[in-house]
Design an enzyme around this catalytic site. Structure first.
Site, short mmCIF file in Angstrom:
data_model
loop_
_atom_site.label_atom_id
_atom_site.label_comp_id
_atom_site.label_asym_id
_atom_site.label_seq_id
_atom_site.Cartn_x
_atom_site.Cartn_y
_atom_site.Cartn_z
N LEU A 95 72.90 40.95 56.47
CA LEU A 95 74.12 41.66 56.89
C LEU A 95 74.98 41.99 55.67
CD1 LEU A 95 74.89 39.39 59.95
CD2 LEU A 95 73.90 41.68 60.02
N HIS A 117 70.61 48.60 50.76
CA HIS A 117 71.12 48.69 49.39
C HIS A 117 71.84 50.02 49.21
CE1 HIS A 117 69.29 45.12 47.77
NE2 HIS A 117 68.09 45.49 48.17
N ASP A 164 62.91 42.40 58.22
CA ASP A 164 63.26 42.00 56.85
C ASP A 164 64.23 43.02 56.25
OD1 ASP A 164 63.38 40.45 54.62
OD2 ASP A 164 61.48 41.12 53.77
#
Lengths: 425, 324
Positions: A65, A309, A305
């Site tokens: 998160l 970014h 997963d």
């Protein structure tokens, strides 16, 4: 009493092996009935789910998160919203936030903000050791009381004595350990060690970086009796080691990331930094082994997963980029693609992202059983779409699947009986 | 991969790596370099091919020899040259590679010659640079060092005149060597009959056979009947990472001496990309001996770099038949 009926959808509940066109009735945030409702029931809201699939909301075993600590990459609100928009109703967040989830205060903060966000539910994993340093145990008991669902260290613990004690103490607290098998000395590279790493001149990570850690962990699991879950396996060899351990009766489960089921090190040609992940994308044989592992039940679940970014994090020569994929937007579509490619039924495929992860977490979710929380996902299995930065819900647009064509689009997500309004402020 | 190196007509736009380039382009580079060798021999060593062009040497890793030969090559083609030696520790203090790239672009340069510690760095820059700028790879991590490979090929060609019958051994730290990778691609593309890599198991990277080479762990076996021996430099850091026990033991098993070289073809030549470690990978009597062509390699380095610069940046002078 808040009530909702979902009518005429193809209802799939992997936990009970249900797959039929029927109605789902919800009252007070719980599943009230499948098929015919009680005579005194009247629905305040109705959803016509004709030609759509109605299934339990997805449960994702690993979602970064990024809050607290890396809010420029994602926030609890942005990422739980992205989860909900993609039919994911519960996410597990690893403890490598900043500060680390090694005190009840951080665990509580995350859950409080998740509740305020009102999107996907968040289950934090507690740190196994303080600050994830692998030296002193974190307060596993108190972290459990604060709502942590299991313990994980994310970073490798090199001191085997600490590891042994951490497993024993977790067992004492009746907590499952979530293990990311990485042998740190062999993991200094950035891609799978093989012809591709040799060709590209990038430092490789051999298969043994994973299998040595799995072997060590399995022995310590046997010794301490802890219940263990192996996260994100990447090698076929590790799958067969887990299989043997399960055959021996060890209490171990495993998951695989969706991207490891579709990508290999060959996809890194031209130094595509969107394929920089940890554990690395491995060989074609590994991919096949992971797929087989799922089909045979040695790998129990598929996780996203998810690691969002900012664009700059991927804008460097390959080895210098951050690893990780923004994957909430592709979990369900890749799961459906897996079903299609492997020719397995949807009940089995959806089980990997609903009741199987729920079993691993030991929670009453991921099923449409009566009285369970009414967390559901409704999607149109025949809707074709293309993943673009504009339609990605996560704050992170770092995906190797950008511009890929997918089938299956979520139309409604229901959490605790409420239709989630993705656009609410 | 590496198609990004070619323009739509299939001509060199960037020079990033040997892999992916077809034989005609490599031959073209060798022929162009041969035509420049005559300039080198003249009293006035200048050709106006790149007059008015600005070339930046962008070195993120220390280098004297390669940088100097690039600089000389550019000056002989009448280009203006700027040298940027970027200490990686200071560049890591904030400015990203992309920002630096755009800043240099704003100075209206025409070509960047890049050396960087990360494999794929030159490729990355070519992907992100403005379309009028050309990138030449002067060594990216453990990936490629294509001008070194071409000067090696030039040297081999001068002595052997034909690649087809040749057996070539590349000896030493193959794992960390960008020169080895580029040489392998060049030799296999030019059709050498056999390319061998020789070194201890700790220094041979996994899957290297798939690049079309034969692996030998014994120097004496690996050098048997070869026509060309390419020795690689051994970095002393390799001892610290437990890849080798000591310099002495390495020299004993993998150092090139008269004794070992005797198993090669009687007319075998000995090459080394430099700088050499006497007594580590090569004995002084060999390095200075009649079979050594190490200094010839250095001279060829200038012509090769002139050729690559002229072919990527020049107005197609001298006109060569097009590659594919």
């Amino acid at each position: 009493m808040a009530t909702l009926s979902i009518l005429e959808g193809r209802v799939i509940d992997p936990a009970s092996n249900l797959d039929s066109v029927t109605n789902v009735h919800i009252a007070d945030g719980k599943i009230l009935a499948i098929g015919t409702p009680p005579t005194d029931f009247s629905a305040e809201q109705q959803i016509n789910a004709k030609n759509q699939i109605v299934c339990p909301g997805l449960i994702d075993l690993s979602v970064r998160l990024c809050e607290p600590g890396a809010e420029h990459k994602g926030t609890i609100l942005s990422e739980t919203r992205a989860a909900a928009a993609n039919g994911i109703t519960t996410v597990c967040c690893p403890p490598d936030t900043n500060p680390v989830i090694d005190t009840p205060a951080v665990a509580e903060l995350i859950q409080k903000r998740a509740t305020e966000a009102g999107m996907a539910k968040v289950l934090p994993l507690a740190a196994m050791t303080q600050a994830l340093k692998g030296e002193q145990l974190a307060e596993i008991g108190r972290l459990k009381e604060a709502g942590c669902i299991g313990v994980s260290n994310v970073l490798p613990i090199t001191n085997t004595q600490v590891l042994r004690h951490a497993y024993a103490y977790a067992a004492n607290c009746e907590m499952t350990v979530f293990l990311q098998p990485i042998e740190p000395w062999l993991s200094k590279g950035c891609i799978h060690e093989g012809t591709i790493s040799t060709r590209l001149g990038l430092s490789g990570i051999p298969e043994t970086a994973e299998t040595i850690a799995v072997a060590r962990d399995l022995l310590l699991i046997e010794m301490t009796g802890v219940r263990a879950h192996f996260c994100r396996l990447s090698t076929a060899r590790a799958v067969s080691m887990i299989k043997e351990a399960q055959a021996k009766g060890l209490p171990v489960t495993a998951d695989v990331s969706a991207h490891h089921l579709f990508l290999t090190d060959k996809d890194i040609k031209n130094y595509n930094s969107q394929c920089h992940v940890s554990p690395p994308l491995r060989s074609h044989d590994d991919k096949t082994g992971l797929r087989e592992g799922l089909l045979q039940g040695n790998i129990n679940a598929i996780s996203s997963d998810h690691q969002p970014h900012e664009a700059d994090a991927k804008l460097s020569p390959f080895a210098m980029t951050a690893s990780g994929i923004s994957a909430l937007d592709t979990l369900l579509p890749l799961c459906l693609r897996f079903a299609e490619e492997m020719q397995i039924d949807l009940t089995t495929a959806l089980g990997y992202v609903t009741h199987k992860p729920a079993q691993i977490l030991g929670i009453s979710a991921g099923t449409l059983a009566i009285d369970c929380p009414a967390d559901l996902c409704i999607f149109d299995p025949n809707s074709h779409w293309r993943l673009t930065p504009d339609n990605m819900q996560s704050l992170g647009h770092n995906s190797p699947f950008l511009n890929s064509e997918f089938k299956g689009k979520v139309s409604y997500t229901i959490i605790n009986g409420q239709i989630v309004d993705i656009d609410k402020e | 991969m590496n198609n990004i190196q070619l323009d739509q007509q299939g001509r060199l736009k960037h020079f990033l790596g040997i892999e992916g380039l077809k034989r005609p382009i490599l031959i073209d580079i060798l022929n162009t370099a041969a035509s420049f060798l005559s300039i080198d021999a003249k009293a006035v060593k200048k050709a106006p091919i790149l007059r008015g062009k600005t070339i930046i040497n962008l070195f993120f890793e220390p280098s004297t020899r390669t940088r100097t030969t690039f600089e000389l090559a550019a000056k002989r083609l009448s280009a203006d040259v700027l040298n940027f030696n970027i200490d990686t520790s200071s560049s890591s203090k904030g400015e990203t590679l992309i920002d630096m790239l755009h800043n240099l672009e704003a100075m209206h340069c025409d070509m960047f010659i890049v050396r960087h510690k990360a494999g794929g760095a030159a490729y990355f820059m070519a992907q992100h640079v403005a379309p009028h700028i050309h990138i030449i790879n002067a060594g990216d991590g453990q990936h490629e060092h294509p001008t070194q490979a071409m000067l090696d090929m030039q040297t081999i060609y001068q002595y052997k005149k034909d690649f087809a019958p040749l057996q070539v051994a590349i000896v030493g730290d193959i794992l960390h060597s960008r020169v080895a990778r580029s040489d392998i691609h060049a030799l296999t593309t030019l059709g050498a009959s056999q390319v061998r890599v020789v070194g201890p198991k700790t220094l041979i990277p996994k899957g290297i056979e798939e690049l079309g080479v034969k692996v030998f762990n014994s120097l004496k076996t690996g050098l048997r009947d070869v026509d060309v021996v390419i020795m690689l430099r051994l970095q002393r850091e390799r001892m610290q990472s437990a890849l080798l026990p000591s310099v002495f033991e390495y020299f004993q098993y993998y150092g090139l001496t008269e004794d070992v070289l005797a198993v090669a073809h009687p007319e075998a030549i000995v090459m080394h990309p430099g700088p050499i470690n006497r007594g580590v990978e090569i004995d002084s009597t060999i390095a200075d001996g009649k079979r050594s062509v190490i200094l010839q390699q250095v001279s060829n380095g200038i012509a090769i770099r002139m050729a690559v610069m002229a072919m990527t940046l020049g107005s197609r002078i001298p006109e060569q038949k097009e590659g594919q």
